[in-house]
Scaffold this active site. Structure first.
Site, PDB file in Angstrom:
ATOM      1  CB  ILE A  91      18.431 -16.215   4.207  1.00  0.00           C
ATOM      2  CG1 ILE A  91      19.576 -15.226   4.444  1.00  0.00           C
ATOM      3  CG2 ILE A  91      18.607 -16.983   2.906  1.00  0.00           C
ATOM      4  CD1 ILE A  91      20.850 -15.876   4.914  1.00  0.00           C
ATOM      5  CB  CYS A  92      13.040 -17.205   2.664  1.00  0.00           C
ATOM      6  SG  CYS A  92      12.413 -15.975   1.532  1.00  0.00           S
ATOM      7  NE  ARG A  93      10.743 -20.797  -3.544  1.00  0.00           N
ATOM      8  CZ  ARG A  93      10.438 -20.232  -4.715  1.00  0.00           C
ATOM      9  NH1 ARG A  93      11.274 -20.322  -5.714  1.00  0.00           N
ATOM     10  NH2 ARG A  93       9.311 -19.582  -4.869  1.00  0.00           N
TER      11      ARG A  93
ATOM     12  CG  MET B 238      18.671 -19.712   0.028  1.00  0.00           C
ATOM     13  SD  MET B 238      20.404 -19.264   0.398  1.00  0.00           S
ATOM     14  CE  MET B 238      21.240 -20.777  -0.099  1.00  0.00           C
TER      15      MET B 238
ATOM     16  N   GLY C 284      12.875 -14.325  -0.968  1.00  0.00           N
ATOM     17  CA  GLY C 284      12.850 -13.030  -0.300  1.00  0.00           C
ATOM     18  C   GLY C 284      11.506 -12.672   0.312  1.00  0.00           C
TER      19      GLY C 284
END
Length: 98
Positions: A62-64, A90, A66
């Protein structure tokens, strides 16, 4: 690379599926909120911290948005891990955060 949407991930969590989540964002991003239960390993630290991961388990990165999690997933796949990237990151997450 396998992918999952934020909505699909939330549905799995709502069914109490046991998932191994890794958030690769920076400290200040995670401080603003992460998916409950996600481990935090910043992308820049991932290579040095792969010994903390178990190759017999599956992971969702997971990141901001993708992108960074996609790079993390690609790196881990190349090193023998079973990894799925959360598309949209996110920014697409509407579930609870901690």
């Amino acid at each position: 690379m396998k992918t999952i949407t934020a909505q699909e991930l939330e549905a799995k969590l709502n069914k109490n599926e046991s998932l191994n989540l890794i958030d690769v964002r920076e400290d200040e991003e995670v401080a603003a909120g992460k998916i409950p239960g996600a481990a935090h390993i910043p992308l820049g630290s991932l290579e040095a911290r792969t010994d903390e991961l178990d190759q017999s388990k599956s992971y969702v990165m997971i990141c901001r948005s993708g992108g960074r999690s996609g790079r993390a997933a690609q790196f881990l796949e190349q090193n023998g891990f079973d990894v799925t990237n959360m598309d949209g990151g996110m920014l697409d997450w509407n579930g609870p955060t901690e």
